[in-house]
Design an enzyme around this catalytic site. Structure first.
Site, PDB file in Angstrom:
ATOM      1  N   ARG A  59       0.845  -1.207   0.000  1.00 45.34           N
ATOM      2  CA  ARG A  59       0.000   0.000   0.000  1.00 45.34           C
ATOM      3  C   ARG A  59       0.877   1.253   0.000  1.00 45.34           C
ATOM      4  O   ARG A  59       1.232   1.790   1.057  1.00 45.34           O
ATOM      5  CB  ARG A  59      -0.908  -0.005   1.228  1.00 45.34           C
ATOM      6  CG  ARG A  59      -1.802   1.238   1.354  1.00 45.34           C
ATOM      7  CD  ARG A  59      -2.920   1.277   0.382  1.00 45.34           C
ATOM      8  NE  ARG A  59      -3.782   0.077   0.485  1.00 45.34           N
ATOM      9  CZ  ARG A  59      -4.563  -0.353  -0.482  1.00 45.34           C
ATOM     10  NH1 ARG A  59      -4.610   0.294  -1.635  1.00 45.34           N
ATOM     11  NH2 ARG A  59      -5.308  -1.450  -0.316  1.00 45.34           N
ATOM     12  N   ARG A  79       1.805  -6.609 -10.315  1.00 48.78           N
ATOM     13  CA  ARG A  79       2.268  -5.894  -9.124  1.00 48.78           C
ATOM     14  C   ARG A  79       2.604  -6.844  -7.961  1.00 48.78           C
ATOM     15  O   ARG A  79       3.198  -6.440  -6.975  1.00 48.78           O
ATOM     16  CB  ARG A  79       1.260  -4.839  -8.670  1.00 48.78           C
ATOM     17  CG  ARG A  79      -0.081  -5.385  -8.230  1.00 48.78           C
ATOM     18  CD  ARG A  79      -0.973  -4.254  -7.715  1.00 48.78           C
ATOM     19  NE  ARG A  79      -2.321  -4.735  -7.368  1.00 48.78           N
ATOM     20  CZ  ARG A  79      -3.161  -4.055  -6.591  1.00 48.78           C
ATOM     21  NH1 ARG A  79      -2.810  -2.877  -6.109  1.00 48.78           N
ATOM     22  NH2 ARG A  79      -4.354  -4.541  -6.314  1.00 48.78           N
ATOM     23  N   HIS A 132       0.248   3.795 -10.469  1.00 43.48           N
ATOM     24  CA  HIS A 132      -0.750   4.136  -9.427  1.00 43.48           C
ATOM     25  C   HIS A 132      -0.072   4.893  -8.273  1.00 43.48           C
ATOM     26  O   HIS A 132       0.037   4.369  -7.154  1.00 43.48           O
ATOM     27  CB  HIS A 132      -1.352   2.807  -8.942  1.00 43.48           C
ATOM     28  CG  HIS A 132      -2.571   2.902  -8.089  1.00 43.48           C
ATOM     29  ND1 HIS A 132      -2.589   3.501  -6.852  1.00 43.48           N
ATOM     30  CD2 HIS A 132      -3.823   2.422  -8.278  1.00 43.48           C
ATOM     31  CE1 HIS A 132      -3.805   3.391  -6.318  1.00 43.48           C
ATOM     32  NE2 HIS A 132      -4.564   2.747  -7.153  1.00 43.48           N
ATOM     33  N   ASP A 139     -12.889   9.165  -6.077  1.00 44.17           N
ATOM     34  CA  ASP A 139     -12.335   8.056  -6.866  1.00 44.17           C
ATOM     35  C   ASP A 139     -12.799   8.261  -8.304  1.00 44.17           C
ATOM     36  O   ASP A 139     -13.892   7.882  -8.682  1.00 44.17           O
ATOM     37  CB  ASP A 139     -12.850   6.719  -6.325  1.00 44.17           C
ATOM     38  CG  ASP A 139     -12.016   5.551  -6.845  1.00 44.17           C
ATOM     39  OD1 ASP A 139     -12.133   4.443  -6.269  1.00 44.17           O
ATOM     40  OD2 ASP A 139     -11.240   5.752  -7.803  1.00 44.17           O
ATOM     41  N   GLU A 161      -2.870   9.198 -10.521  1.00 45.27           N
ATOM     42  CA  GLU A 161      -2.369   8.032 -11.248  1.00 45.27           C
ATOM     43  C   GLU A 161      -2.293   8.308 -12.753  1.00 45.27           C
ATOM     44  O   GLU A 161      -3.231   8.871 -13.328  1.00 45.27           O
ATOM     45  CB  GLU A 161      -3.288   6.850 -10.952  1.00 45.27           C
ATOM     46  CG  GLU A 161      -3.451   6.595  -9.451  1.00 45.27           C
ATOM     47  CD  GLU A 161      -4.632   5.722  -9.117  1.00 45.27           C
ATOM     48  OE1 GLU A 161      -4.938   4.794  -9.902  1.00 45.27           O
ATOM     49  OE2 GLU A 161      -5.247   5.966  -8.061  1.00 45.27           O
TER      50      GLU A 161
HETATM   51  O1  TA6 Z   1      -7.033   3.821  -8.336  1.00 47.21           O
HETATM   52  C1  TA6 Z   1      -8.118   3.899  -7.452  1.00 47.21           C
HETATM   53  C2  TA6 Z   1      -8.581   2.498  -7.116  1.00 47.21           C
HETATM   54  O2  TA6 Z   1      -9.097   1.837  -8.247  1.00 47.21           O
HETATM   55  C3  TA6 Z   1      -9.603   2.578  -5.988  1.00 47.21           C
HETATM   56  O3  TA6 Z   1     -10.907   2.262  -6.417  1.00 47.21           O
HETATM   57  C4  TA6 Z   1      -9.058   1.579  -4.960  1.00 47.21           C
HETATM   58  O4  TA6 Z   1      -9.535   0.286  -5.232  1.00 47.21           O
HETATM   59  C5  TA6 Z   1      -7.572   1.729  -5.221  1.00 47.21           C
HETATM   60  O5  TA6 Z   1      -7.478   1.727  -6.636  1.00 47.21           O
HETATM   61  C6  TA6 Z   1      -6.674   0.745  -4.533  1.00 47.21           C
HETATM   62  O6  TA6 Z   1      -6.818  -0.520  -5.081  1.00 47.21           O
HETATM   63  P1  TA6 Z   1      -6.026  -1.729  -4.340  1.00 47.21           P
HETATM   64  O7  TA6 Z   1      -6.377  -2.946  -5.104  1.00 47.21           O
HETATM   65  O8  TA6 Z   1      -4.554  -1.394  -4.422  1.00 47.21           O
HETATM   66  O9  TA6 Z   1      -6.498  -1.705  -2.915  1.00 47.21           O
END
Ligand code: TA6
Length: 297
Positions: A75, A98, A168, A212, A271
């Site tokens: 994260r 990833r 991201h 989002d 992103e």
């Molecule tokens: O980029 C935004 C997003 O698509 C959110 O909806 C949230 O799901 C985030 O990515 C994080 O995704 P993850 O799978 O890393 O928890």
């Protein structure tokens, strides 16, 4: 018998500049220290975790509750979402690269004193079970007073394929309610919080609740204005038609085991993508490169 870490340090280490250790068993991380900046990059997911230009506060955000475990996404930093962005029923969120170990293909100190790492991954039985295409994916990370990530997709198969993708990027900010994102005025976006309802941005993006959004058909830079911190961050891009802006806010944060309570206030994601309707089709033998250039102003 040399360990994989010994081999990485012997083959790619640069004394006083680049060394490798493990964030957890089986999770090698490159650590970069130069007069220009410091950074760290996990070989799992080719995930830039940290970047701090000399004289600046850290730019990339990593959760205090981040999980460093083989096969689990971390994260923070800059996860690579590929060959799809978002959810695909029955498949891993944001694709499968990833959480895979990438090969380190090259490491060098360039003339201006930037460290350039090249990491790559190709198709195998496991990837074909999720996405039946032959590919080579390479990320070039250039660490200096700016941070550049260039993700090149090569179609090594005999049929065209289509991808969506994202760098991201998780960014540090001082206080989300005093943070805005400029550069997306008048852009159309799909609002995930409203079941992907089509909307249009008016002025700067501000944050008062879960945010989002997939901004489509935009090649503009994003300028993140951290008013409380007195700092601006710029993300310029190439090969990208979409920008995603995300902050989980309180309720979503509570659902995430790898985010600590209240952390949402000091982070946001901006992103660099091709997402939603901005999928990229790559012909057999063709290639596409997505570039994000992050700088402090
Ligand atoms: O980029 C935004 C997003 O698509 C959110 O909806 C949230 O799901 C985030 O990515 C994080 O995704 P993850 O799978 O890393 O928890």
């Amino acid at each position: 018998m040399p360990t994989p870490l010994d081999t990485l340090n012997a083959s790619f280490g640069l004394p006083g500049t680049l060394h490798f250790d493990e964030a957890a068993p089986g999770l090698p991380v490159a650590h970069i220290t130069t007069p220009l900046a410091s950074a760290s990059i996990a070989l799992q997911g080719a995930q830039v975790l940290t970047w701090q230009p000399t004289g600046q506060q850290p730019v990339l955000w990593v959760s205090k509750a981040a999980i460093f475990e083989e096969g689990k996404p971390v994260r923070g930093g800059v996860p690579v979402c590929w060959p799809w962005f978002g959810a695909v029923p029955g498949k891993p969120m944001h694709g499968f690269v990833r959480t895979r170990l990438w090969q380190l293909r090259g490491a060098e100190l360039d003339a201006p004193g930037q460290v350039v790492l090249r990491l790559g991954i190709g198709d195998d039985v496991a990837t074909h079970s999720l996405w039946d295409h032959a590919f080579d994916l390479e990320l070039t990370v250039t660490v200096g007073s700016t941070l550049t990530l260039a993700l090149t997709t090569r179609n090594t198969g005999t049929q065209a394929f289509e991808i969506t993708q994202a760098l991201h990027t998780y960014l540090c900010t001082t206080e989300i309610t005093q943070t805005t994102v400029q550069g997306l005025d008048a852009c159309h976006y799909l609002d995930k919080v409203q079941d992907f309802a089509p909307c249009q941005q008016s002025g700067a993006v501000t944050f008062q609740s879960e945010t989002d959004r997939i901004y489509t058909d935009t090649t503009a830079d994003s300028l993140i204005v951290d008013a409380a911190g007195g700092r601006n961050l710029r993300i310029a891009k190439q090969g990208s038609a979409s920008t995603v802006v995300w902050n989980p806010w309180t309720d979503k944060e509570k659902t995430m085991a790898d985010m600590a309570c209240g952390e949402y206030r000091q982070m946001l994601c901006v992103e660099t993508c091709n997402a939603g309707p901005d999928a990229v089709s790559i012909p057999a033998g063709g290639a596409h490169t997505l570039v994000a250039i992050i700088s402090v102003e």
